[in-house]
Design a protein around this motif. Sequence first.
Motif, PDB file in Angstrom:
ATOM      1  N   ALA A 142       1.036  -1.514   0.210  1.00  0.00           N
ATOM      2  CA  ALA A 142       0.640  -0.172  -0.138  1.00  0.00           C
ATOM      3  C   ALA A 142       0.634   1.440   0.139  1.00  0.00           C
ATOM      4  O   ALA A 142       0.370   2.109  -0.716  1.00  0.00           O
ATOM      5  CB  ALA A 142      -0.672  -0.078   1.129  1.00  0.00           C
ATOM      6  N   LYS A 147      -1.233   3.901  -1.279  1.00  0.00           N
ATOM      7  CA  LYS A 147      -2.158   4.115  -1.578  1.00  0.00           C
ATOM      8  C   LYS A 147      -2.914   4.675   0.376  1.00  0.00           C
ATOM      9  O   LYS A 147      -1.222   3.483   1.003  1.00  0.00           O
ATOM     10  CB  LYS A 147      -2.937   2.474  -2.132  1.00  0.00           C
ATOM     11  N   ASN A 149      -4.205   2.222   3.435  1.00  0.00           N
ATOM     12  CA  ASN A 149      -5.113  -0.013   3.585  1.00  0.00           C
ATOM     13  C   ASN A 149      -5.743  -0.121   3.766  1.00  0.00           C
ATOM     14  O   ASN A 149      -6.438   0.426   4.476  1.00  0.00           O
ATOM     15  CB  ASN A 149      -4.111   0.208   5.285  1.00  0.00           C
ATOM     16  N   GLY A 150      -6.195  -1.110   3.330  1.00  0.00           N
ATOM     17  CA  GLY A 150      -7.822  -1.237   2.688  1.00  0.00           C
ATOM     18  C   GLY A 150      -8.165  -2.261   3.799  1.00  0.00           C
ATOM     19  O   GLY A 150      -7.324  -2.546   4.507  1.00  0.00           O
TER      20      GLY A 150
END
Length: 497
Positions: A142, A147, A149-150
């Motif tokens: 990530a 990005k 963290n999903g």
Amino acid sequence: MHEYNPPSQARRRSKFAKTGLLSLPIAVYLTLLLLPAETATQSAVLVFLGRFHPLILHFPIVLILLTTAFVLLGRLNPLFEKPIIIRSLFGSTVFFTLVAILAGYLLYISDAYSGALARNHFYGALLTGGAITVCFLLYEWAKSKNKANGPVFFSFLALTNLSLAYTSHMGGSLTHGEDYLSEPLAGIFPAEIEQKDPEEMLLYADIVATVLESKCVNCHNENKSKGDLLLDSYEALLSEGKSGKQAVVPGNPDESELMVRVRLPEGHDDRMPPEGKPGLTAEEHELLALWIANGADPQVKKGEVDDANMQASLEQMMPAILRAQYKILEDKAAFEAAQQALETIATGQGVSIAPDKQMNNKYFGLKMKFPPAPFGTEQLKAYTAYFPYFSKVSLASTDIVDDDLFYLGKMTELRELVLQKTALTGEGLPYLKDLPHLETLNLSFTPLEDAHLLHLLSYQNLKKVYLFGTPLKQEIVEAFRKHKPDIAVIMEEGPYY
């Protein structure tokens, strides 16, 4: 000249290096998962390395929780989003988790752990280690993509913590018993067993006897009358011992030997209970004194007590009494289940299993029937799950060898061990040195070697050893007697129990 690498290429190489490095723990966990779960070895080096596991395991536990806290705080408040700190925590966590699991595996295969608890603890550790490593990989991925963290990352983080809780519980149960967490709650949920209405409880049978059973009866029963004092029945309390004294003199606590003993100062040889065992609480002291002073009536019920002080003591004691009653009934049920399982294992082995009366029927004795049937390593290992239940074992004329003492060394409640007429040279005697209660050891008619007799010098509580019919030199035996005068060396064959 140095070759120029564009920043993107350098980052790409760093990313591949991190991915390769983090793939190593996962490869190790998969390898351990595929190895036979019941692999066994008795290497002293592996035992030594494995026993670092309890020292190391606290590092990954704390680090996993700390990493989770920083990640969640960073999610809630950007001020806590510190990649350098989180990366350091993740790296340390993955490393110490791997080391703890490797040490645990060595302990698992080298220190005679077996059964569902040990397996579940081991597999839970592998899941925890794998999940936290994947978390680190997802975090790095990530960040490399700039990005956030999903959900996949947070799912693995949640899995890590759930697996950690489960693994820790399995480890605690393995060390302290399956009821380690639930035992303190027994008094809070007493409805799980049949309980009398407290007002209908008999003061002696349900309350006083419970106190004595919990604190005193283990040393003062018909099979083990310490200090010539019996406390395991109402009749015994009122009977005179050889000393002419009664444990309980109705109406006179000051003349009652029970009260005399519990009032002695700490460190006194006759004090009850002895040093190292849980003593009576202030409420228990007062209850015993008031019950005796009021006539020690075995039929009076709690609800019939007129004495305000006694009623106050009883009310304070009731939660502890309920817990003690629960534990007594629970232990009895566990003992009966163990006896049934042991008798099933013993069927066809030519072995007799019976409660040890000298231990107030709280442990078992094992001995060979006559004529002795073949009994060696595999037969002994069949009892592994019940090793803590044995207080007396007789394996005379069996196929037991020195390496088998490794397993006997797991019988932590063992008091008497008979190994006469076996092939023991004494090489395995160090396996028994840490048994805290072993008092009698019979090695008669074994090919015991002179040098190995000296292993007995390090035994904690040994009081008696039988050496008749061994090839030991007389001067070696005399030197042993001189250095260990508190151990009685008996040149007789000794009993088979």
